[in-house]
Design an enzyme around this catalytic site. Structure first.
Site, PDB file in Angstrom:
ATOM      1  N   GLU A 126      35.761  24.262  71.602  1.00 37.63           N
ATOM      2  CA  GLU A 126      34.307  24.421  71.717  1.00 37.63           C
ATOM      3  C   GLU A 126      33.996  25.742  72.415  1.00 37.63           C
ATOM      4  O   GLU A 126      34.857  26.289  73.122  1.00 37.63           O
ATOM      5  CB  GLU A 126      33.728  23.254  72.520  1.00 37.63           C
ATOM      6  CG  GLU A 126      34.235  23.207  73.948  1.00 37.63           C
ATOM      7  CD  GLU A 126      34.033  21.851  74.628  1.00 37.63           C
ATOM      8  OE1 GLU A 126      34.798  20.916  74.326  1.00 37.63           O
ATOM      9  OE2 GLU A 126      33.109  21.765  75.443  1.00 37.63           O
ATOM     10  N   LYS A 128      32.847  28.411  75.104  1.00 37.58           N
ATOM     11  CA  LYS A 128      32.747  28.436  76.567  1.00 37.58           C
ATOM     12  C   LYS A 128      31.454  29.168  76.898  1.00 37.58           C
ATOM     13  O   LYS A 128      31.362  30.393  76.747  1.00 37.58           O
ATOM     14  CB  LYS A 128      33.947  29.147  77.181  1.00 37.58           C
ATOM     15  CG  LYS A 128      33.914  29.142  78.696  1.00 37.58           C
ATOM     16  CD  LYS A 128      35.210  29.699  79.250  1.00 37.58           C
ATOM     17  CE  LYS A 128      35.286  29.621  80.756  1.00 37.58           C
ATOM     18  NZ  LYS A 128      34.180  30.234  81.460  1.00 37.58           N
ATOM     19  N   ASP A 130      28.483  30.905  78.844  1.00 39.57           N
ATOM     20  CA  ASP A 130      28.434  31.720  80.049  1.00 39.57           C
ATOM     21  C   ASP A 130      27.174  31.390  80.836  1.00 39.57           C
ATOM     22  O   ASP A 130      26.164  32.086  80.764  1.00 39.57           O
ATOM     23  CB  ASP A 130      28.456  33.198  79.640  1.00 39.57           C
ATOM     24  CG  ASP A 130      28.960  34.070  80.763  1.00 39.57           C
ATOM     25  OD1 ASP A 130      29.340  33.516  81.817  1.00 39.57           O
ATOM     26  OD2 ASP A 130      28.985  35.292  80.589  1.00 39.57           O
ATOM     27  N   TYR A 236      29.204  18.795  78.242  1.00 38.97           N
ATOM     28  CA  TYR A 236      30.554  18.912  77.690  1.00 38.97           C
ATOM     29  C   TYR A 236      31.608  18.155  78.490  1.00 38.97           C
ATOM     30  O   TYR A 236      32.787  18.194  78.169  1.00 38.97           O
ATOM     31  CB  TYR A 236      30.984  20.371  77.538  1.00 38.97           C
ATOM     32  CG  TYR A 236      30.840  21.209  78.796  1.00 38.97           C
ATOM     33  CD1 TYR A 236      31.609  20.950  79.918  1.00 38.97           C
ATOM     34  CD2 TYR A 236      29.925  22.261  78.849  1.00 38.97           C
ATOM     35  CE1 TYR A 236      31.473  21.700  81.065  1.00 38.97           C
ATOM     36  CE2 TYR A 236      29.786  23.018  79.996  1.00 38.97           C
ATOM     37  CZ  TYR A 236      30.566  22.727  81.110  1.00 38.97           C
ATOM     38  OH  TYR A 236      30.427  23.465  82.250  1.00 38.97           O
ATOM     39  N   LYS A 324      39.799  33.422  76.571  1.00 36.92           N
ATOM     40  CA  LYS A 324      38.717  34.379  76.806  1.00 36.92           C
ATOM     41  C   LYS A 324      38.635  35.434  75.702  1.00 36.92           C
ATOM     42  O   LYS A 324      39.661  35.857  75.177  1.00 36.92           O
ATOM     43  CB  LYS A 324      38.936  35.085  78.148  1.00 36.92           C
ATOM     44  CG  LYS A 324      38.806  34.185  79.363  1.00 36.92           C
ATOM     45  CD  LYS A 324      37.424  33.656  79.473  1.00 36.92           C
ATOM     46  CE  LYS A 324      36.886  33.408  80.831  1.00 36.92           C
ATOM     47  NZ  LYS A 324      36.922  34.289  81.886  1.00 36.92           N
ATOM     48  N   CYS A 429      45.804  53.350 109.053  1.00 36.30           N
ATOM     49  CA  CYS A 429      44.720  52.429 108.690  1.00 36.30           C
ATOM     50  C   CYS A 429      43.388  53.175 108.775  1.00 36.30           C
ATOM     51  O   CYS A 429      43.063  53.730 109.832  1.00 36.30           O
ATOM     52  CB  CYS A 429      44.717  51.228 109.621  1.00 36.30           C
ATOM     53  SG  CYS A 429      43.268  50.188 109.385  1.00 36.30           S
ATOM     54  N   CYS A 432      41.257  51.458 111.780  1.00 35.80           N
ATOM     55  CA  CYS A 432      41.599  51.472 113.208  1.00 35.80           C
ATOM     56  C   CYS A 432      42.620  52.541 113.557  1.00 35.80           C
ATOM     57  O   CYS A 432      42.975  52.691 114.724  1.00 35.80           O
ATOM     58  CB  CYS A 432      42.082  50.095 113.647  1.00 35.80           C
ATOM     59  SG  CYS A 432      43.694  49.650 113.015  1.00 35.80           S
ATOM     60  N   CYS A 447      47.971  47.374 107.205  1.00 35.22           N
ATOM     61  CA  CYS A 447      47.777  47.811 108.587  1.00 35.22           C
ATOM     62  C   CYS A 447      48.470  46.787 109.472  1.00 35.22           C
ATOM     63  O   CYS A 447      48.301  45.589 109.284  1.00 35.22           O
ATOM     64  CB  CYS A 447      46.274  47.858 108.881  1.00 35.22           C
ATOM     65  SG  CYS A 447      45.875  47.769 110.623  1.00 35.22           S
ATOM     66  N   CYS A 453      42.813  45.027 114.689  1.00 37.37           N
ATOM     67  CA  CYS A 453      42.096  45.933 113.785  1.00 37.37           C
ATOM     68  C   CYS A 453      40.738  45.303 113.496  1.00 37.37           C
ATOM     69  O   CYS A 453      40.667  44.179 113.002  1.00 37.37           O
ATOM     70  CB  CYS A 453      42.900  46.109 112.491  1.00 37.37           C
ATOM     71  SG  CYS A 453      41.974  46.894 111.155  1.00 37.37           S
TER      72      CYS A 453
END
Ligand code: IVH
Length: 707
Positions: A126, A128, A130, A236, A324, A429, A432, A447, A453
Site C-alpha cells: 500500500e 506510504k 507522507d 491502515y 522508499k 575542539c 572548548c 573532544c 566541554c
C-alpha cells in the site's frame, strides 16, 4: 529592533499609551507563537518588550492593566496538549531502498518463522502516505479520544481536533468494547495550494509542504482552526482491540472500511515478495496522479497470526517494511562548514548551503558526517563521490531520501574556484579548545573534555530533558540554553534542574520575568519538575546520554539489574575486567563490549560519575517491573538458548521468552536459571551441568511455554 523612548523620559500619558501598545503587541506575538505556529518576532525581541512592559509598570503602577502581559504566560509554550499513554505502542517502519533490501526482508521473516522451504508468504502492499499518524479510540462504537504518535509510547491528546476532521467517524456501527484505529492524517495537493494561497493573502505562515501543513493544522490548541483546514484521514492499522478484526491484514482493512473509515483503495494483496516488489514500479507510475504525497510503499505480512509471531523490535515491526522512493536532488553553493560538538563529544561537520528546494522542501544545511566524508573517503578508505573532496564555495549536489537529513552526493569540479584549498578539519575542539582524538577504527573525531566541554554539557542536558528521557513540560532545548547561560539561576548539570525551585526561592533573582516565564509558567515548570522526581529505571539510564546506551540498551540493563541500588555496586565491581560482574554484563544478550566499555567509562570515578550520583540523590528511581511478573513462569528468569532449535528460530524463541518476562543471555553462569538446548549443543550444556543449572530440550521448552 526599533528605537524606544527611554523609560525615564516617558510622560504619564506616554506611559499609559505605551502599556496599551505593548499589551497588544505581546498578545499578538503570543497568538502568533502558540496559535499559528508562526512567530512574528524573535525570542529576544519578545523578552525585550516584556521587560520594557514590566519596567514601565514598576515606574507607573497606576497604569498597570488588569490583564497585564506580566501576569500572562511568557514566550514558552506552557499551554500544551495533555498526554495520552498508548495502550499499545505506536511503531514506525524500517526503511528499504533497493530490491535487494526487500529480498533480505523476506529472508529474515522466513528465518524468524523457521520456514524451511518455500512456504507461501503473502504480503499486502500500500502507499506510504507522507502525513502524520493518529490513533483513534472507540469504546462500544463511540469515539473516545485521538492521540498523536508522540514518542510511540505517549502521544498528545488531540481529540477536539480529530472531531473536526470529517473523515473520522464519531460513531461506529458496532458494539465492540475497545477498538483503536490508526492511520495517517494528511492534506491533498489541491487543498494545500488553496490553504497556502489564503495564508499568503492574510500575511500568515506559508507551509513548506503538505505534511507540515497537516501537522500544523492538527496540532492546534484552538480546534476551530483545525476545522477550517482540509485534513483527511486514511486508516491502515490498529492498536488495542477487544476482539480481532480478521485473520488477515487485507481482510482487517476491509472491516475498517465497512465500519465507515476511509481506507486506501490502492492496497494490493500479493502472493509473494516478487509480486509485491513488482508493485513498486506500478506505484511509481501512479504516484503523481494520487493527489497527495507518498514517500514510498509499505509491505506487510498479510497473515495476522504470522504478524503476531514476528512481533516487534524496539521501534519497528518485524512484519512490515517501507520501500522508499529514491532521493531528490538539487545543485547549490556550499557557503561554509560549521563543526558542531555533540553530546558524546563527536565533532560533526555541517554544510551551510545557499538555500535550495529539494523535492519541495527548502534545504539550507546538510550533514557532512566526518572528516573522511569531506575528503571523499568512506569508513574503510574507499572512494565516495569518485573521491572528490568538498570545499567551501564548491557547487554541490544535495539530496534527500524521504525524511532523511539532506546529504551531498556530488561536487562540480568545473565550477571550483581556482586557488581553493582542501578543507582543514579542526585540530582542537571548536567549542572548548580541548584536545580531540580519533579512536582506531572510528571515523569520528571527539573532544576529550566530556562534561567539562560546555557544548557537550548542553547537549547532554538537552538529551536529558528530551521526550524519551525526562520529558519535562516547559523545559526544552531552548530553555536549557537559556538556563545554562544564566549565572544567577543556572542549570549546568541535570541535578541542577531539581534544585531550581529551592534556589529560586532562596535567591533574589526570581525566575518570574526571566526567560519569558510569568507567574503561571514558572509555577507550572516547578510542578513539572516535581512530577519527574520519580522515574523509571530504564528511562533514567537512557537519559544519562551515555554513548551507545540508547533506549534499547537501557531497557536491557534495567531488566538485568532490576534496580538502581543493585546496578551501582555491580558497575563499580565491573570496572575490574576480570570480575564476574564484568562477565555478567558482557553476557547480557544484545550488549557487547563496546557498550560495556562506554558504560563503564561513564561510571569510572570522576566528574561524570559524581554528577550522576548527585542527580540520583534527588530522585526516586523506580525498580524495573518485568512484564507479567506474577502470572509467568519465566518472569525474572535468565535463559540461555544453545544448539539448533527445530520448531522455531532462535530469534523467535528469544522474543517469546522475553515477552514472557525472561532475560536471555548468551552465556551460562551461576545466575542462569534455565538452558534450552537443541541438537548440537556443546560447551554450554556441559557448563550448565557443572553448575547444576536446569536444562530443557526443545519439546520440554515448547510444553513449558504452552506451544
Ligand atoms: S503501518 C506498525 N502503513 O509511516 C506499523 N504506516 O515511517 C505501523 N505511514 O509512523 C505503520 N503510510 O505514520 C503504515 N500505509 C501505511 C503508512 C504508514 C504512512 C507512516 C506512519 C508511520 C510511518 C513510519
Amino acid at each position: 529592533m526599533t528605537d524606544y523612548i527611554a523609560i525615564e523620559d516617558l510622560s504619564d500619558d506616554m506611559a499609559k499609551d505605551e502599556l496599551t501598545r505593548l499589551a497588544n503587541l505581546l498578545d499578538e506575538a503570543n497568538q502568533a507563537y502558540h496559535g499559528d505556529d508562526s512567530p512574528i518576532m524573535t525570542d529576544a525581541e519578545f523578552d525585550f518588550l516584556k521587560k520594557r512592559n514590566l519596567e514601565i509598570e514598576l515606574k507607573f503602577p497606576q497604569y498597570k492593566k488588569p490583564n497585564s502581559p506580566t501576569e500572562k504566560i511568557g514566550s514558552l509554550p506552557s499551554e500544551t496538549f495533555s498526554k495520552i499513554k498508548h495502550s499499545k505502542k505506536m511503531f514506525s517502519l524500517a526503511n528499504a531502498f533497493e530490491n535487494s533490501d526487500l529480498y533480505d526482508f523476506d529472508e529474515q521473516v522466513r528465518r524468524f518463522l523457521n520456514f524451511k522451504g518455500s512456504e507461501p508468504l503473502e504480503y499486502t502492499v500500500e502507499p506510504k502516505i507522507d502525513g502524520l499518524s493518529l490513533s483513534l479510540r472507540y469504546e462500544k462504537g463511540q469515539f473516545v479520544f485521538a492521540a498523536t504518535r508522540g514518542d510511540g509510547t505517549t502521544g498528545e491528546c488531540v481529540t477536539a481536533n480529530a472531531l473536526a476532521i470529517s473523515d473520522i467517524p464519531k460513531n461506529l456501527p458496532t458494539q465492540t468494547e475497545i477498538l483503536e484505529v490508526r492511520g495517517e492524517v494528511y492534506m491533498e495537493h489541491k487543498d494545500f495550494e488553496i490553504l497556502n494561497k489564503n495564508q499568503g493573502a492574510l500575511g500568515k505562515k506559508i507551509f513548506a509542504n503538505p505534511r507540515n501543513a497537516a501537522a500544523g493544522s492538527l496540532r492546534q490548541l484552538d480546534a476551530t482552526i483545525t476545522a477550517e483546514r482540509p485534513l483527511k484521514f486514511l486508516a491502515y492499522a490498529w492498536g488495542e482491540l477487544s476482539e480481532p478484526l480478521d485473520t488477515n491484514q487485507f481482510g482487517a482493512i476491509q472491516k475498517l472500511k465497512n465500519l465507515g473509515f476511509k481506507t486506501n483503495s490502492h492496497t494490493k494483496l500479493c502472493k509473494n515478495i516478487d509480486e509485491a516488489i513488482s508493485q513498486y514500479d506500478e506505484f511509481s507510475k501512479i504516484r503523481s496522479e494520487l493527489g497527495y504525497d507518498i514517500d514510498g510503499i509499505v509491505y506487510k505480512v498479510d497473515s495476522l497470526d504470522l504478524q503476531s509471531r514476528l512481533g516487534y523490535r524496539s521501534t519497528t515491526p518485524r512484519w512490515a517494511i517501507a520501500h522508499k522512493f529514491p532521493a531528490e536532488y538539487s545543485w547549490t553553493k556550499l557557503l561554509a562548514i560549521d563543526v558542531q560538538v555533540g553530546r558524546t563529544g563527536a565533532l560533526s561537520p555541517v554544510a551551510r548551503l545557499n538555500p535550495v528546494t529539494v523535492g519541495g522542501v527548502v534545504v539550507s544545511n546538510a550533514t557532512l558526517h566526518n572528516q573522511d566524508y569531506i575528503a571523499g573517503r568512506d569508513n574503510s578508505g574507499g572512494e565516495i563521490r569518485s573521491g572528490k573532496d568538498i570545499r567551501i564555495n564548491d557547487w554541490v549536489e544535495v539530496y534527500r531520501a524521504g525524511d532523511v537529513i539532506p546529504k551531498i552526493s556530488d561536487v562540480d569540479l568545473t565550477r571550483r574556484l581556482k586557488g581553493s584549498t582542501a578543507y582543514c578539519f579542526p585540530l582542537v575542539c571548536p567549542e572548548c579548545g580541548s584536545k580531540v582524538v580519533r579512536d582506531e577504527g572510528d571515523a569520528v573525531i571527539r573532544c576529550v573534555a566530556g562534561i567539562n566541554c560546555p557544548a557537550q554539557a548542553i547537549e547532554k542536558l538537552k538529551h536529558f530533558v528530551s521526550r524519551k528521557a525526562f520529558d519535562i513540560d516547559g523545559l526544552g532545548g531552548k530553555q536549557i540554553e537559556l538556563f545554562f547561560a544564566d549565572e544567577a539561576l543556572s542549570i549546568k548539570e541535570p541535578a541542577d534542574i531539581f534544585t531550581l525551585k529551592l534556589r529560586d526561592q532562596n535567591n533574589l533573582t526570581k525566575l518570574i520575568d526571566r526567560h519569558g516565564f510569568g507567574r503561571k509558567s514558572a509555577s507550572n515548570l516547578f510542578d513539572a519538575i516535581e512530577k519527574k522526581r520519580s522515574i523509571e529505571f530504564s528511562r533514567f539510564l537512557f537519559s544519562l546520554g551515555i554513548r551507545h546506551v540508547g533506549e534499547n540498551v537501557s531497557k536491557l540493563l534495567a531488566r538485568h539489574f532490576l534496580s538502581w541500588s543493585r546496578f551501582i555496586p555491580s558497575i563499580s565491581l565491573a570496572q575490574n575486567r576480570e570480575s564476574q560482574e564484568y562477565f555478567d554484563l558482557v553476557a547480557i544478550d544484545g550488549i557487547g563490549t563496546t557498550v560495556v566499555n562506554s558504560l563503564l567509562s561513564a561510571f569510572e570515578i570522576g566528574k561524570e560519575r559524581d554528577s550522576i550520583e548527585k542527580l540520583a540523590g534527588h530522585l526516586d528511581i523506580l525498580d524495573e517491573i518485568l512484564p507479567d511478573r506474577e502470572d509467568n513462569l519465566l518472569s525474572g528468569k535468565t535463559l540461555v538458548f544453545t544448539g539448533t532449535l527445530e520448531q522455531m528460530s532462535r530469534s523467535e524463541a528469544k522474543s517469546l521468552a522475553e515477552n514472557l518476562g525472561a532475560k536471555v543471555s548468551g552465556s551460562v553462569s551461576a545466575k542462569t536459571d534455565l538452558v534450552v538446548a537443541g541438537p548440537g549443543a556443546g560447551s554450554k550444556i556441559r557448563r550448565a551441568e557443572e553448575l547444576g543449572v536446569k536444562t530443557l530440550d526443545e519439546a520440554e521448552w515448547l510444553s513449558l511455554i504452552g506451544k
